[in-house]
Design an enzyme around this catalytic site. Structure first.
Site, PDB file in Angstrom:
ATOM      1  N   LYS A 196       0.881  -1.163   0.000  1.00  0.00           N
ATOM      2  CA  LYS A 196       0.000   0.000   0.000  1.00  0.00           C
ATOM      3  C   LYS A 196       0.917   1.210   0.000  1.00  0.00           C
ATOM      4  O   LYS A 196       1.578   1.521   0.991  1.00  0.00           O
ATOM      5  CB  LYS A 196      -0.899  -0.015   1.242  1.00  0.00           C
ATOM      6  CG  LYS A 196      -1.830   1.176   1.274  1.00  0.00           C
ATOM      7  CD  LYS A 196      -2.768   1.152   2.459  1.00  0.00           C
ATOM      8  CE  LYS A 196      -3.576   2.438   2.465  1.00  0.00           C
ATOM      9  NZ  LYS A 196      -3.638   3.054   3.784  1.00  0.00           N
ATOM     10  N   ASN A 235      -9.407   2.146   9.592  1.00  0.00           N
ATOM     11  CA  ASN A 235      -8.546   1.856  10.730  1.00  0.00           C
ATOM     12  C   ASN A 235      -8.970   2.670  11.944  1.00  0.00           C
ATOM     13  O   ASN A 235      -9.547   2.145  12.889  1.00  0.00           O
ATOM     14  CB  ASN A 235      -7.080   2.125  10.371  1.00  0.00           C
ATOM     15  CG  ASN A 235      -6.122   1.702  11.480  1.00  0.00           C
ATOM     16  OD1 ASN A 235      -6.524   1.363  12.579  1.00  0.00           O
ATOM     17  ND2 ASN A 235      -4.847   1.705  11.201  1.00  0.00           N
ATOM     18  N   THR A 236      -8.737   3.989  11.866  1.00  0.00           N
ATOM     19  CA  THR A 236      -8.965   4.822  13.041  1.00  0.00           C
ATOM     20  C   THR A 236     -10.354   4.647  13.657  1.00  0.00           C
ATOM     21  O   THR A 236     -10.483   4.501  14.879  1.00  0.00           O
ATOM     22  CB  THR A 236      -8.768   6.309  12.671  1.00  0.00           C
ATOM     23  OG1 THR A 236      -7.476   6.458  12.086  1.00  0.00           O
ATOM     24  CG2 THR A 236      -8.875   7.207  13.893  1.00  0.00           C
ATOM     25  N   ALA A 261      -9.246   6.138   4.135  1.00  0.00           N
ATOM     26  CA  ALA A 261      -8.994   7.317   4.965  1.00  0.00           C
ATOM     27  C   ALA A 261     -10.222   8.211   5.133  1.00  0.00           C
ATOM     28  O   ALA A 261     -10.909   8.547   4.176  1.00  0.00           O
ATOM     29  CB  ALA A 261      -7.851   8.168   4.420  1.00  0.00           C
ATOM     30  N   GLY A 262     -10.470   8.568   6.371  1.00  0.00           N
ATOM     31  CA  GLY A 262     -11.500   9.544   6.685  1.00  0.00           C
ATOM     32  C   GLY A 262     -12.872   8.962   6.961  1.00  0.00           C
ATOM     33  O   GLY A 262     -13.768   9.680   7.397  1.00  0.00           O
ATOM     34  N   GLY A 266      -7.565   9.852   9.497  1.00  0.00           N
ATOM     35  CA  GLY A 266      -7.791   9.987  10.922  1.00  0.00           C
ATOM     36  C   GLY A 266      -8.831  11.026  11.315  1.00  0.00           C
ATOM     37  O   GLY A 266      -9.106  11.217  12.494  1.00  0.00           O
TER      38      GLY A 266
END
Lengths: 257, 66, 374
Positions: free
Chosen positions: A97, A206-207, A184-185, A158
């Site tokens: 990635k 993830n976050t 992301a986001g 994040g």
């Protein structure tokens, strides 16, 4: 079967999961299990000689998950290439990635360095999944050098803000010839569902899982949202009506014969 | 003799192999990658390299990441 | 990866079945959205979509206005040669037809081109047959170079070339390619092309890919309507254009809708494509690819052309003559096919104005960007 296919390899789940920011490795393991994900991202760091902690890999079954190393921390193409090569040397399959994020504040990806690194890594036989801003033309350039997916961001990493780049992601999806993974986001399952309804092939989270009060439960929620969004996309969403402007008939000539 | 490992000075005996260093540090050679004087090594090379004074070694492993 | 690989994913039998079984509910769904999926496109080609033809036309009209404004671009074909070693059964230049053959010399080409230039055209489409005189593409290259000063846009509609051939065309000054697959049905294709180089279906099918690789600025595809079954031919044409627009994203993709006309040699259409189906295909193509150029030639009647103009058409030919040197030697022509709309470029332009559109004779100039060609 509606599998996700990347570089000829088939995956059951359309949810990719990150392993960062968890309170413990045990919690991380429980979370990825609950997500049903098949692809798990990891990062590469210098071994801390004085304080060797519990190895992450003790908690990830390599037969069950594809380990997808990222190049996080890379600030230019050369650093990203170096990290990708190290990951392969550490025994990973040649999947990467690709992340090049020189901006320390929002960790926004550098399009120019990402493209440079992608070209080199593809030539070296890597299966490259680049993290990019939601830029359709960049996605096309990356496709041309042979990347396996494109991973446009929904919002800065994040931030949990959701699919702020929706219109551009829609263009990327419309035009892409490789799978599109929104990365992301995405802060809530509804964000993931929105991306999937739009026609994204997969999402990466993830976050939002790691910082939830109950990460495994949040992972399960994301799994359901991704499935729901995918099914809605395949089923054909009831579309919003655009009222056609009233005007004189354009096809009258077909009846006047 | 002195070598540098992950930016820290370290003293090792002459004729120490890289494999021996890895063992001494308590690392699992299947879960790390090594840059030896900026060259990325394959795992098979670990036992064939004998450390020299002034060598610079980077050892990396996997951590959580998104 | 070429279009032949992409086409494998959409077998004709499946497409035919899906189109035949389309429901009105599916048509409404397809028409409600902002963009069509390729599946929606098939839906709009179905018999079930015909009652919705006015809605389709209104949407196509709106999108075209949004993307192109109120304009129609005019171009004209110029036949350089009717010598041909192919046996295409539907074509008047079929090698078995005993007709006078000619290949224009460079001087004749220039003379013809000047007449076309004087009509006002700055966009020209060059056509030839497939013949050994065309080998190594140098004839065409010389022709393009000779007439380059007269035109801002030169397109070719000739035999398929390899990538190097197309690169040669680009450097000579060609910016557009038109290449009809004729029929996307490989079995029918073989029957209709009994001999000659054109028998190679795959070579033709993948030629637009090669043009894209070579960097041609505009690439046009089409099926000769009246050969294969409407649903599959229309579907594969749209699929082809859609595929090309994604893969060769620097090229502008266009689609033509040539219906079979009577030709010297007397070939009758195998499948009649009626006006409603033609309208369906034009509108569905516009909805599938909002930015595609949609071409309508003088094969169609003046009346029908005027009616189709607002439905998504962006390019029309005018003053067409399908025999080599036909503009210079009026009267003694052997035609590839009979044209229907024989209005002059000037007449065409004033009708376009009456319809509320502006005639565009020239929409870009390669010389402006490419110093070497000045």
């Amino acid at each position: 079967m509606d599998d996700l296919i990347i570089a000829g390899r088939s995956f059951r789940s359309r949810l990719m999961v990150g392993t960062g920011k968890f309170a413990s490795n045990a919690q991380m393991a429980e979370t990825i299990a609950a997500s049903g994900g098949d692809i798990v991202t990891v990062a590469l760091r210098r071994v801390n000689i004085d304080d060797q902690q519990d190895d992450l890999l003790n908690h990830i079954d390599r037969d069950k998950y594809l380990l997808l190393p990222n190049t996080s921390g890379a600030r230019d193409a050369d650093e990203a290439i170096r990290l990708a090569r190290l990951s392969r040397a550490a025994g990973c399959e040649p999947w990467v990635k690709l992340e090049v994020t020189p901006d320390p504040y929002y960790l926004l990806p550098d399009p120019i360095e990402t493209l440079k690194a992608a070209e080199v890594l593809v030539k070296e036989g890597f299966i490259v999944l680049p993290y990019i801003n939601a830029d359709p033309v960049l996605a096309k350039h990356l496709q041309e050098v042979g990347v396996a997916t494109v991973m446009p961001l929904g919002a800065p990493i994040g931030t949990n803000k959701g699919l702020k780049t929706r219109d551009n992601v829609a263009i990327i999806i419309e035009q892409a010839i490789v799978p599109v993974v929104v990365d992301a986001g995405l802060g809530a399952p509804s964000h993931a569902a929105e991306a999937m309804e739009l026609g994204a092939d997969a999402v990466m989270v993830n976050t939002a899982m790691a910082v939830a009060a109950n990460p495994p439960m949040m992972a399960a929620a994301f799994a359901k949202a991704v499935e729901a969004g995918r099914e809605a996309y395949l089923a054909g969403l009831g579309k919003q009506q655009n009222q056609a402007e009233a005007s004189s008939p354009l096809t009258g000539f077909l009846r006047n014969k | 003799m002195e070598i540098t490992v992950n930016n820290q000075q370290r003293t090792v005996d002459t004729s120490t192999t890289l494999s021996a260093l890895i063992d001494e540090m308590g690392l699992d050679d299947k879960r790390i990658a090594i840059e030896y004087n900026r060259d990325i090594l394959s795992r098979e090379q670990f036992s064939t390299i004998t450390l020299q004074a002034g060598d610079t070694i980077e050892i990396v492993n996997f951590v959580g990441g998104g | 990866m070429s279009f032949s690989d992409e086409m494998q994913k959409y077998p004709a039998e499946l497409i035919q079945e899906q189109i035949a079984n389309t429901t009105s509910n599916q048509v409404e769904q397809a028409l409600a959205g902002e963009r069509l999926t390729i599946r929606d496109y098939a839906t709009l080609l179905s018999p079930a979509a015909q009652p919705y033809i006015e809605t389709m036309a209104q949407k196509a009209h709106q999108i075209t206005k949004q993307r192109f404004g109120n304009i129609i671009q005019l171009y004209t074909p110029m036949y350089l040669s009717n010598e041909c070693s192919n046996g295409c059964k539907y074509c008047g230049f079929n090698a078995s037809n005993k007709i006078p053959r000619a290949t224009l010399t460079l001087d004749e080409i220039e003379k013809e081109a000047k007449i076309i230039h004087d009509y006002g055209f700055r966009a020209i489409l060059l056509l030839t047959g497939e013949h050994k005189k065309m080998e190594d593409n140098s004839y065409l290259e010389a022709a393009v170079k000779r007439i380059k000063p007269l035109f801002s846009s030169i397109s070719i509609e000739v035999y398929p070339m390899d990538t190097d051939g197309y690169k040669k065309m680009v450097s000579a000054g060609v910016d557009g390619l038109t290449l009809y697959q004729e029929t996307y049905d490989p079995v029918l294709y073989e029957q209709l092309h009994p001999y000659g180089l054109k028998r190679n279906y795959i070579n033709r099918l993948n030629a637009p890919d090669r043009a894209g690789e070579a960097g041609l600025r505009r690439i046009g595809v089409g099926a000769l309507l009246g050969l294969g079954a409407f649903a599959t031919e229309a579907f594969h044409t749209g699929l082809h254009a859609n595929y090309l627009s994604k893969r060769y994203w620097r090229s502008h993709v266009s689609v033509s809708f040539p219906r079979i006309r009577p030709a010297d040699g007397g070939f009758a259409p195998i499948n009649i494509i009626d006006d409603t189906q033609l309208v369906q295909m034009v509108c569905a193509t516009r909805l599938l690819i909002p930015d595609a150029g949609l071409f309508l030639s003088t094969r169609e009647s003046a009346e029908l052309r005027d009616s189709l103009m607002p439905l998504g058409i962006t390019h029309m030919s005018a003053g067409s003559c399908t025999s080599p040197g036909g503009h210079a030697n009026e009267g003694k022509n052997i035609e590839q096919f009979a044209i229907d709309d024989d209005r002059s470029p000037e007449q065409m332009s004033s009708i376009i104005k009456e319809k509320g559109y502006e005639t565009v004779w020239k929409d870009w100039d390669s010389a402006f960007l490419n110093a070497s060609s000045i």
